[in-house]
Design a protein around this motif. Structure first.
Motif, short mmCIF file in Angstrom:
data_model
loop_
_atom_site.label_atom_id
_atom_site.label_comp_id
_atom_site.label_asym_id
_atom_site.label_seq_id
_atom_site.Cartn_x
_atom_site.Cartn_y
_atom_site.Cartn_z
N GLU A 1 28.29 51.29 -23.54
CA GLU A 1 26.98 51.64 -23.62
C GLU A 1 27.14 52.63 -24.93
OE1 GLU A 1 24.64 54.80 -22.15
OE2 GLU A 1 24.04 52.93 -20.21
N ALA A 2 26.78 52.35 -25.75
CA ALA A 2 26.58 53.07 -27.09
C ALA A 2 25.97 54.64 -26.87
CB ALA A 2 26.21 52.62 -28.42
N ASN A 3 26.67 56.06 -27.42
CA ASN A 3 26.30 57.26 -28.07
C ASN A 3 24.57 57.21 -27.96
OD1 ASN A 3 25.19 59.58 -27.76
ND2 ASN A 3 26.82 60.43 -26.98
N GLU A 4 23.88 57.06 -28.34
CA GLU A 4 23.07 57.10 -28.84
C GLU A 4 22.82 57.97 -29.93
OE1 GLU A 4 19.26 57.17 -27.05
OE2 GLU A 4 18.96 55.80 -26.31
N ARG A 5 23.77 59.07 -29.98
CA ARG A 5 23.25 60.60 -30.95
C ARG A 5 25.07 60.14 -31.44
NH1 ARG A 5 20.80 65.63 -28.83
NH2 ARG A 5 18.78 64.61 -27.60
N ASP A 6 25.55 60.12 -30.95
CA ASP A 6 27.09 59.42 -31.68
C ASP A 6 28.16 58.25 -31.85
OD1 ASP A 6 30.16 60.03 -32.90
OD2 ASP A 6 30.07 62.00 -31.71
N ARG B 1 32.47 59.12 -20.81
CA ARG B 1 33.27 58.75 -21.69
C ARG B 1 34.28 58.04 -21.48
NH1 ARG B 1 33.47 63.51 -25.66
NH2 ARG B 1 34.99 64.02 -24.21
N VAL C 1 31.13 57.88 -30.13
CA VAL C 1 31.18 58.23 -28.23
C VAL C 1 30.91 56.67 -27.64
CG1 VAL C 1 30.40 59.56 -26.67
CG2 VAL C 1 31.53 60.40 -28.88
N SER C 2 31.94 56.19 -26.71
CA SER C 2 30.37 55.03 -25.92
C SER C 2 31.56 55.15 -24.52
CB SER C 2 31.89 53.56 -26.34
OG SER C 2 33.15 53.74 -26.33
N TYR C 3 30.59 54.71 -23.67
CA TYR C 3 30.63 54.77 -21.69
C TYR C 3 31.19 54.39 -21.84
CZ TYR C 3 28.04 58.94 -22.77
OH TYR C 3 27.52 60.54 -23.48
N LYS D 1 28.15 57.01 -15.15
CA LYS D 1 28.90 56.35 -15.90
C LYS D 1 29.67 57.39 -16.52
CE LYS D 1 25.68 58.19 -19.36
NZ LYS D 1 24.96 57.50 -20.00
#
Length: 143
Positions: free
Chosen positions: A84-89, A53, A92-94, A51
């Motif tokens: 896939e979403a970034n849990e913290r931000d 960004r 940002v997506s992956y 994966k």
């Protein structure tokens, strides 16, 4: 006859070579993908956890953020990659390589390798090194 800047003529020839290569790689259509799709699958396959960004993937392939998004949409629809979403931000997506994408890449790599060997016949590493160095200096840094 008009004399053109040698650097400009070199870049025009490089553009022509890129067009010829893209046309030859149209044979990847038997796998349902194009050459840029193949490059995306390769970069994801090479990355940690399969994966990346979106912005890093765009940078690696030489596209804008919106350009990579447009390229990824059809690949997402057919299940080669997933978001896939970034849990913290939330900004940002992956892009994640799916198992179907991994399998398709492995199948398409055989076709791509055959095409590459047709375009650039087996050369001694000494002969290909100057071309590789030139492309790297121009931003071709896919490893």
């Amino acid at each position: 006859m008009f004399v053109i800047n040698p650097a400009l003529k070199t870049l025009m020839n490089l553009s022509k070579v890129q067009a010829v290569i893209s046309r030859r790689f149209d044979r990847l259509n038997i796998h349902g993908i194009g050459f840029n799709d193949f490059m995306i699958l390769y970069l994801l396959q090479q990355s940690t956890d399969a994966k990346m960004r979106r912005i890093d993937l765009a940078e690696q392939i030489g596209l804008t953020a919106s350009g990579i998004t447009r390229m990824l949409l059809p690949m997402e629809k057919i299940g080669l990659v997933a978001r896939e979403a970034n849990e913290r931000d939330a900004r940002v997506s992956y892009v994640v390589l799916t198992s179907a994408g991994k399998q398709l890449f492995e199948d398409a790599e055989k076709t791509a390798s055959t095409l590459a060997n047709e375009i650039i016949p087996a050369l001694k590493p000494k002969a290909i090194k100057p071309l590789t160095e030139l492309l790297t200096s121009l931003g071709g840094n896919i490893t």
